[in-house]
Design a protein around this motif. Sequence first.
Motif, PDB file in Angstrom:
ATOM      1  N   GLU A  62       0.867  -1.175   0.000  1.00 39.93           N
ATOM      2  CA  GLU A  62       0.000   0.000   0.000  1.00 39.93           C
ATOM      3  C   GLU A  62       0.903   1.223   0.000  1.00 39.93           C
ATOM      4  N   ILE A  63       0.726   2.091  -0.993  1.00 38.72           N
ATOM      5  CA  ILE A  63       1.590   3.260  -1.152  1.00 38.72           C
ATOM      6  C   ILE A  63       0.772   4.518  -0.901  1.00 38.72           C
ATOM      7  N   GLN A  64       1.264   5.356  -0.022  1.00 44.02           N
ATOM      8  CA  GLN A  64       0.608   6.620   0.306  1.00 44.02           C
ATOM      9  C   GLN A  64       1.017   7.639  -0.750  1.00 44.02           C
ATOM     10  N   GLU A  65       0.105   7.892  -1.711  1.00 49.46           N
ATOM     11  CA  GLU A  65       0.433   8.812  -2.797  1.00 49.46           C
ATOM     12  C   GLU A  65       0.406  10.267  -2.321  1.00 49.46           C
ATOM     13  N   ASP A  66      -0.570  10.617  -1.523  1.00 49.93           N
ATOM     14  CA  ASP A  66      -0.628  11.934  -0.909  1.00 49.93           C
ATOM     15  C   ASP A  66      -1.387  11.791   0.401  1.00 49.93           C
ATOM     16  N   GLU A  67      -1.775  12.913   0.992  1.00 50.79           N
ATOM     17  CA  GLU A  67      -2.409  12.858   2.311  1.00 50.79           C
ATOM     18  C   GLU A  67      -3.737  12.103   2.290  1.00 50.79           C
ATOM     19  N   GLU A  68      -4.422  12.107   1.153  1.00 50.18           N
ATOM     20  CA  GLU A  68      -5.755  11.529   1.103  1.00 50.18           C
ATOM     21  C   GLU A  68      -5.831  10.212   0.343  1.00 50.18           C
ATOM     22  N   HIS A  69      -4.898   9.944  -0.545  1.00 49.15           N
ATOM     23  CA  HIS A  69      -5.024   8.806  -1.444  1.00 49.15           C
ATOM     24  C   HIS A  69      -3.954   7.748  -1.168  1.00 49.15           C
ATOM     25  N   LYS A  70      -4.432   6.508  -1.089  1.00 53.53           N
ATOM     26  CA  LYS A  70      -3.545   5.351  -0.952  1.00 53.53           C
ATOM     27  C   LYS A  70      -3.769   4.432  -2.147  1.00 53.53           C
ATOM     28  N   LEU A  71      -2.703   3.810  -2.581  1.00 60.61           N
ATOM     29  CA  LEU A  71      -2.776   2.906  -3.732  1.00 60.61           C
ATOM     30  C   LEU A  71      -2.368   1.502  -3.304  1.00 60.61           C
ATOM     31  N   ARG A  72      -3.277   0.538  -3.465  1.00 60.09           N
ATOM     32  CA  ARG A  72      -2.945  -0.863  -3.201  1.00 60.09           C
ATOM     33  C   ARG A  72      -2.569  -1.525  -4.526  1.00 60.09           C
TER      34      ARG A  72
END
Length: 762
Positions: free
Chosen positions: A686-696
């Motif tokens: 799981e990568i935290q792209e920015d403060e609001e969005h996470k990418l699995r």
Amino acid sequence: MQNDANVVPLNKAAPGQSPTSTAGRLPAALVTVRDKVVLQLRQAMQALFDNADDTLFEMADRATTNTEQSAFFEAMRDLRLKRKGIERGFLHKLVENFANLNQYEIGKAPQLDAVSFDNLSLVQNDELEESVAVDAMVNKVLSRDGVALAHLTTRLNTLVSRKVEDKTNPMGPRPLCEAFLEACRGLGVEIKVKLIILKLFEKYVLSEADQLYAEANHSLVAHGVLPELKSAPLRRSPQQQQRTAQSRSASEYVAEGAALADGGDYVDVEQQEAFGTLQALLAQARGSLAPRRAMPADAMPISSGDLMRLLSHLQSHLPVQSIEEVDVRQQLDHLLTRVSSKSGRSRVVGQVDEDVINLVSMLFEFILDDRSLPDSLKALIGRMQIPMLKVAVLDKTFFSRGSHPARRLLNEIASAALGWAEQTDLQRDSLYQKIEQVVMRLLNDFVDDPAIFAELLEDFTSFSGDERRRSELLEQRTRDAEEGRARAEMARQEVEHVLNQRLFGRTLPEVVVRLLQEAWSKVLLLTCLKHGIESEQWQSALATMDDLIWSVEPHEDPESRMRLLEMVPQLLKSLRDGLASAAFDPFSTGEFFSRLESLHVQAFQRFKQVEEAQVAEPAALLDDGIPLLDEEVEAVPAGPAMVAVVEEIVLVAPGETRAPEPEELLAEDDESLRKVDELRVGSWVEIQEDEEHKLRCKLAAVIKPSGRYIFVNRTGMKVLEKTRMGLAVEFRRNAVRLLDDALLFDRALESVIGNLRRLKNA
């Protein structure tokens, strides 16, 4: 020893297998197990074939048509003729599977068989029936002997280099079925007869799997392999013993199908002992887990049946809001208070059932706190708590049997949900809808028959299997595309290298530089990709380029003129053939050749003028040695437009940019780089792209030549690409989190046991 006679030499167990090819690579303990297994399975196969004639004859006798009867008789004949070959092939594959335990398998490209469209649907139906039959047989063995097989697999992992799982254990039901099917490929029988033969294999081979696993475990324990891993002694009910001693006709067995193997008419003592161990741990922590109000001394425990009815009431009145807002123990206390007031006598949950409630509550506390599960799906999965609690009340092996349908259903749902991404429109996502259907079916239909879990498990695994196959197909296409892109990039770099090697720093006719950079580079690229830089074709393409450059350079000696005369026709042919093979634009090709022809004509004119000048040199001087005026000598034609190559040539594919992204450089011993190197293909992150969005996403491929890491979503589509250094930087800023893809229920149970032990020692 007496048992020494039971050891079967490798060359006898599998003719054609070299006795020395694998025997030395297996530990002695495993060689002993292998030889005993070969002997046991050989005897089981002999029993199968000894009874096959009677079975097929009985089936032929019951046939309703002559065609059907002839098919059974023909199968009897075919089976007699090929009996020895099938037995040898089966045992040979078994020995080969053992040998592969200590060898790393090299992946091979899949071979595509020729397909007949006339028979396509028939073949698919036959294979489907065969696959369904095998799956049913495997599931029965796992349900009945899953614990013993798991212990055996654990012991094998301590002995061999390859990772062994139940499905790859040579003694596991699926490898045994696959080995038998492979050995039977030569049988010319229709699917109906083949299914009967499979049932015979189930009766005479797989039905003895418990004995096979018990003896293999005992043998490994005798060799000191994990003796602390306790397996229950083999126990069979009187009914099962009678079934073994007085074997019924196989046709009756075939007719009964799944009923015989499922058995289930004896209590697994080991599993009951496992629940007792959990109770003992709970006893040390009672009170701290769920403090309860003081009860009168005459409080009467309710029966498990009454508890089931209370749980069903809660289940049917479960609020729509998140299950995290519902405390099952508190809700039960409220119901019991109402029951007590109506009956006039205090009613409480019995100690055993209370332990079950506490265990299930702790399990779901872990599940709802698990960061690997997406938040949107936690609410759905959390609503399964009461159905799971009811199953645990009915069947205490829920806590100890890994093959339990309810546990497997929960694990399958969690596994499918691992790559699920948060969405705004949940109802449009097929996975969310499917999990919601499963949950609602449990809440609406499950009363006290656990069979619903097996039904839902089969349905959900079928759905997730289809989803997985589609995603794997797209994932493979993504990998192929990325590997092709990497090969193309390497080829472009090689072409850039040879062009710069020959052109950089030189001054040549502008048309030749353009021809090489714009047109011949494509020929070189295609040749490099198809044949490689060591090939004759590559060397020939380089030679053509070298000849072209030489042909437009200034030369004055007669030998060069003769070489040019001989070279030009073949040079032009090689250029034309190469450009045609690369499908270069014909109009541009014609323009290049027209201008190239002018260059060569001018070169020949210069040769001629030099010769004439050398002949006319004496006459061009006056008696007093004064040369003629320049205008008195024939003017030389103006030379072609020349260009100096002062910048390195960079080839860029259409739509691509070659400017590398600036990235922070880390030392090779940096901890973040170590984490990147430890990533394995198939790992979910799981990568935290920015403060609001996470990418699995899942690591689908590591393109080693370019050092690129390719990530895909759960559908197999590429969603992210990172360099090794770029990914390490993400790790360093704590933007990457590994997702635990181990079985959810097992992780939860391990956590609960760990917490109970800590409470005990506190």
